[in-house]
Each structure stands twice: as C-alpha cells, then as structure tokens.
Design a protein around this motif. Structure first.
Motif, PDB file in Angstrom:
ATOM      1  N   ASP A  19       1.129  -1.433  -0.164  1.00 21.74           N
ATOM      2  CA  ASP A  19      -0.039  -0.442  -0.312  1.00 21.74           C
ATOM      3  C   ASP A  19       1.069   1.529   0.336  1.00 21.74           C
ATOM      4  N   ASP A  58      -0.951  -4.843  12.697  1.00 24.24           N
ATOM      5  CA  ASP A  58      -2.569  -4.700  11.131  1.00 24.24           C
ATOM      6  C   ASP A  58      -2.162  -4.653  10.873  1.00 24.24           C
ATOM      7  N   ALA A  59      -1.055  -3.754  10.112  1.00 26.53           N
ATOM      8  CA  ALA A  59      -0.725  -4.008   8.703  1.00 26.53           C
ATOM      9  C   ALA A  59      -0.701  -5.381   8.005  1.00 26.53           C
ATOM     10  N   THR A  61      -1.295  -7.950   8.948  1.00 23.70           N
ATOM     11  CA  THR A  61      -1.918  -9.088   8.902  1.00 23.70           C
ATOM     12  C   THR A  61      -2.903  -7.989   7.851  1.00 23.70           C
ATOM     13  N   ARG A  62      -3.576  -6.964   7.747  1.00 24.38           N
ATOM     14  CA  ARG A  62      -4.750  -6.754   6.474  1.00 24.38           C
ATOM     15  C   ARG A  62      -3.555  -6.946   5.136  1.00 24.38           C
ATOM     16  N   LEU A  63      -2.810  -6.650   5.538  1.00 19.29           N
ATOM     17  CA  LEU A  63      -1.862  -7.219   3.744  1.00 19.29           C
ATOM     18  C   LEU A  63      -2.386  -8.631   3.059  1.00 19.29           C
ATOM     19  N   SER A  65      -4.320 -10.671   3.976  1.00 15.71           N
ATOM     20  CA  SER A  65      -5.300 -10.910   4.503  1.00 15.71           C
ATOM     21  C   SER A  65      -5.989 -10.641   3.095  1.00 15.71           C
ATOM     22  N   ARG A  66      -5.191  -9.456   2.070  1.00 14.33           N
ATOM     23  CA  ARG A  66      -5.666  -8.865   1.098  1.00 14.33           C
ATOM     24  C   ARG A  66      -4.782 -10.060  -0.086  1.00 14.33           C
TER      25      ARG A  66
END
Length: 72
Positions: A19, A58-59, A61-63, A65-66
């Motif tokens: 991102d 958090d970052a 984990t989010r990446l 998941s994406r």
C-alpha cells in the motif's frame, strides 16, 4: 509492463502486495518479508525478523488478508 528487478534467472517465486506505506512479499516456499516503505525505501530491514508493534501487526495482517483473498 512488468520489468524484472535485476538479471535473472530467478529461483524464488512468490507474490507481493503493498500500500502507500507497507510492502509484504510472500515466496512460494513460505518465506515472508515485510517492509515499512515510509522509513525504509531500500527494503533493508525486514520487520518480520523482530517484534512487530501494533501498527505493524495490523498492517501485515491486513496485507496478508488482501493477498490471500486476491483483493488487490
């Protein structure tokens, strides 16, 4: 257009997602690398080699998941 990053042949294949600030690389052999591009544009410090702070956790984990869902 996709360009190779340096001369081949390449022996490690995988996927990458990023991102505006973070970059996660997952090799097909399971190795992962995670970078804070806001502070480390040359990707010299793999954050997964140490303890992650809450923002980093958090970052990543989010990446992950994406990347796993194909949402990129």
């Amino acid at each position: 257009m996709i360009e190779a990053n340096g001369p081949g042949p390449y022996t490690v294949h995988g996927r990458m997602i990023r991102d505006d600030r973070w970059k996660l690389i997952t090799a097909l052999n399971g190795d992962e690398h995670f970078y804070d591009l806001g502070l480390d544009v040359l990707e010299g410090e793999d954050l997964l080699r140490g303890s992650l702070d809450p923002e980093q956790l958090d970052a990543v984990t989010r990446l992950r998941s994406r990347l796993d869902s194909g949402d990129f």
